[in-house]
Design an enzyme around this catalytic site. Structure first.
Site, mmCIF file in Angstrom:
data_model
loop_
_atom_site.group_PDB
_atom_site.id
_atom_site.type_symbol
_atom_site.label_atom_id
_atom_site.label_comp_id
_atom_site.label_asym_id
_atom_site.label_seq_id
_atom_site.Cartn_x
_atom_site.Cartn_y
_atom_site.Cartn_z
ATOM 1 C CG HIS A 163 -3.295 3.267 2.407
ATOM 2 N ND1 HIS A 163 -3.561 2.647 0.972
ATOM 3 C CD2 HIS A 163 -3.332 2.092 2.958
ATOM 4 C CE1 HIS A 163 -4.076 0.792 0.699
ATOM 5 N NE2 HIS A 163 -3.872 0.873 2.525
ATOM 6 C CB CYS A 197 -0.697 -0.360 1.654
ATOM 7 S SG CYS A 197 -2.191 -1.602 1.422
ATOM 8 C CG ASN A 207 -6.564 -1.545 0.642
ATOM 9 O OD1 ASN A 207 -6.119 -1.315 0.202
ATOM 10 N ND2 ASN A 207 -6.018 -2.207 2.446
HETATM 11 N N1 ACO Z 1 -18.480 -9.142 8.756
HETATM 12 C C1 ACO Z 1 -18.925 -8.966 9.778
HETATM 13 N N2 ACO Z 1 -18.432 -9.961 11.305
HETATM 14 C C2 ACO Z 1 -17.178 -10.230 10.995
HETATM 15 C C3 ACO Z 1 -16.655 -9.288 9.412
HETATM 16 C C4 ACO Z 1 -17.362 -9.008 8.263
HETATM 17 N N3 ACO Z 1 -16.737 -8.733 7.225
HETATM 18 N N4 ACO Z 1 -15.427 -9.646 9.262
HETATM 19 C C5 ACO Z 1 -14.869 -9.929 10.783
HETATM 20 N N5 ACO Z 1 -16.164 -9.734 11.283
HETATM 21 C C6 ACO Z 1 -16.325 -10.337 12.836
HETATM 22 C C7 ACO Z 1 -15.112 -10.858 13.763
HETATM 23 O O1 ACO Z 1 -15.383 -12.538 13.169
HETATM 24 C C8 ACO Z 1 -15.472 -10.575 15.104
HETATM 25 O O2 ACO Z 1 -16.092 -11.781 15.999
HETATM 26 P P1 ACO Z 1 -16.138 -12.148 17.565
HETATM 27 O O3 ACO Z 1 -15.820 -10.636 18.072
HETATM 28 O O4 ACO Z 1 -17.243 -12.584 17.223
HETATM 29 O O5 ACO Z 1 -14.690 -13.054 16.913
HETATM 30 C C9 ACO Z 1 -15.579 -8.944 15.393
HETATM 31 O O6 ACO Z 1 -16.700 -8.595 13.371
HETATM 32 C C10 ACO Z 1 -14.810 -8.155 14.910
HETATM 33 O O7 ACO Z 1 -13.694 -8.333 14.372
HETATM 34 P P2 ACO Z 1 -11.938 -7.682 14.082
HETATM 35 O O8 ACO Z 1 -11.275 -8.188 13.489
HETATM 36 O O9 ACO Z 1 -12.140 -7.443 15.560
HETATM 37 O O10 ACO Z 1 -12.960 -6.183 13.666
HETATM 38 P P3 ACO Z 1 -12.467 -5.059 13.580
HETATM 39 O O11 ACO Z 1 -12.828 -3.768 13.675
HETATM 40 O O12 ACO Z 1 -10.410 -5.048 13.848
HETATM 41 O O13 ACO Z 1 -12.196 -4.625 11.932
HETATM 42 C C11 ACO Z 1 -10.585 -4.825 9.885
HETATM 43 C C12 ACO Z 1 -11.706 -5.118 11.333
HETATM 44 C C13 ACO Z 1 -11.901 -3.874 9.203
HETATM 45 C C14 ACO Z 1 -10.163 -5.560 9.091
HETATM 46 C C15 ACO Z 1 -9.848 -3.493 10.982
HETATM 47 O O14 ACO Z 1 -8.531 -4.487 11.760
HETATM 48 C C16 ACO Z 1 -8.514 -3.183 9.743
HETATM 49 O O15 ACO Z 1 -8.334 -2.415 9.157
HETATM 50 N N6 ACO Z 1 -7.207 -3.844 10.192
HETATM 51 C C17 ACO Z 1 -6.281 -2.640 9.016
HETATM 52 C C18 ACO Z 1 -5.960 -3.321 7.562
HETATM 53 C C19 ACO Z 1 -5.115 -2.170 7.145
HETATM 54 O O16 ACO Z 1 -4.472 -1.810 7.666
HETATM 55 N N7 ACO Z 1 -3.944 -3.443 6.753
HETATM 56 C C20 ACO Z 1 -2.630 -2.513 6.033
HETATM 57 C C21 ACO Z 1 -3.327 -2.246 4.574
HETATM 58 S S1 ACO Z 1 -3.795 -3.758 3.195
HETATM 59 C C22 ACO Z 1 -2.016 -4.197 2.526
HETATM 60 O O17 ACO Z 1 -1.365 -3.622 2.856
HETATM 61 C C23 ACO Z 1 -2.472 -4.918 1.076
#
Ligand code: ACO
Length: 325
Positions: free
Chosen positions: A252, A113, A282
């Site tokens: 980003h 990214c 993204n």
């Molecule tokens: N729909 C519904 N529920 C979901 C989904 C979904 N799509 N995805 C996960 N959940 C659930 C999980 O199973 C979890 O349920 P549980 O509590 O029963 O276990 C709950 O939602 C919370 O999951 P988290 O992973 O804690 O959710 P979070 O708020 O952290 O959001 C996300 C997840 C959006 C991925 C976030 O962590 C994020 O944006 N992280 C950073 C990503 C990033 O910056 N990546 C780097 C760049 S990408 C690259 O380089 C290619």
């Protein structure tokens, strides 16, 4: 050293759109979850037969036309991508051939990214020291080709697209400062485990879904906020500027909550941040590139404005760039 600026921009987003409502039919998710957790409403999806180079070619042609240059004028082509058409040759070489940029040196950058910011920084050095005159830097991704459509934790996040910038010597303004950083010790947090020399493609790797993006979202979230804040502070210090001097930050677009957390730490108000995550998701290296292109085309960047690009991704890598427009 010569002053180096962006003299043309181009963008291509595939026509097909995948909405959160469409995803609700594919995995156990909801528009409400995706919107509140990420800020994403829809994303562009390339056709099956469309590869990353096809997206890059369209963006590159537009950028060259805006720069009033022909492909023959290019000395350097850098494509930032983690979804090349194939392991080799480089997408930049495929692009060179498609646009007939016969005298250009070509290579790809794998900085996920942050790839577009890395590309801008590298191209700037070549032009500033007089090695090359005109460079094309492209951020292009077909992330949907490495998306596991059965994993709700990742498949709702990504989209496809490309944007390109032509860099050349400028009389006024241009790139004021860049900063690049990385921490390979955190590489396990975000990766595609198979398809390389460590785990070559086999029946087993395909069955285990190892050719798709694997991500520790929670952990990355915290590191992204920290790294992007650090990158923005460092590059501004290098530029000799303050946050109050910044007219627009182009971050980003991984998650709207990450962007807002960074903005809060930096004391920036929402009107100073450009977002296209709601429409595009993204797109890795293409995110910062398309956001820059759109912000300029929408008139949000005026001559003399100070803009700050700030990115973070797999590697882990991060980078920032200050440009006086
Ligand atoms: N729909 C519904 N529920 C979901 C989904 C979904 N799509 N995805 C996960 N959940 C659930 C999980 O199973 C979890 O349920 P549980 O509590 O029963 O276990 C709950 O939602 C919370 O999951 P988290 O992973 O804690 O959710 P979070 O708020 O952290 O959001 C996300 C997840 C959006 C991925 C976030 O962590 C994020 O944006 N992280 C950073 C990503 C990033 O910056 N990546 C780097 C760049 S990408 C690259 O380089 C290619």
């Amino acid at each position: 050293m010569k002053k180096v600026g962006v003299i043309g921009l181009g963008e291509y987003l595939p026509e097909k759109i995948l909405t959160n409502a469409d995803l609700e039919k594919m995995v156990d998710t909801s528009d409400e979850w995706i919107t509140t957790r990420t800020g994403i409403k829809e994303r562009h999806i390339a056709e099956k037969e469309e590869a990353t180079s096809d997206l890059a070619i369209k963006a590159a042609k537009q950028a060259l036309s805006e720069a009033n240059l022909s492909a023959q004028d290019l000395d350097l082509i850098i494509v930032a991508t983690i979804t090349p058409d194939m392991p080799f040759p480089a997408v930049s070489c495929l692009l060179q051939n498609a646009i007939s940029a016969k005298k250009a040196a070509c290579f790809d950058i794998s900085a996920a990214c942050a790839g577009f910011v890395y590309g801008l920084s590298v191209a700037q050095q070549f032009i500033a020291c007089g090695t090359y005159e005109n460079a094309l830097v492209v951020g292009a991704e077909k992330l949907t080709s490495v998306t596991d459509w059965t994993d709700r934790g990742t498949c709702v996040l990504f989209g496809d697209g490309a944007a390109a910038a032509v860099l050349s010597e400028v009389k006024e303004g241009g790139i004021v400062a860049t900063y690049l950083g990385s921490d390979g010790g955190l590489s396990e947090l975000l990766k595609i485990p198979a398809g390389g020399s460590r785990n070559p493609a086999s029946k087993e790797t395909v069955e285990q879904h190892l050719h798709y993006i694997k991500m520790e979202g929670n952990e990355l979230f915290k590191i992204a906020v920290k790294s992007m804040t650090h990158a923005a502070e460092t590059v501004l210090e290098r530029a000799g500027l303050k946050f109050s001097d910044v007219d627009l930050i182009i971050p980003h677009q991984a998650n709207a909550r990450i962007i807002m957390a960074v903005a809060k730490k930096l004391g920036l108000t929402e009107d100073k941040i450009y977002l296209n995550i709601e429409r595009c998701g993204n797109m890795s290296s293409a995110s910062t590139a398309t956001a820059l292109c759109e912000a300029v085309k929408e008139g949000k960047v005026k001559k003399g404005d100070i803009i700050l690009l700030d990115a973070f991704g797999a590697g882990l890598v991060w980078g920032a760039c200050v440009i006086k427009w």
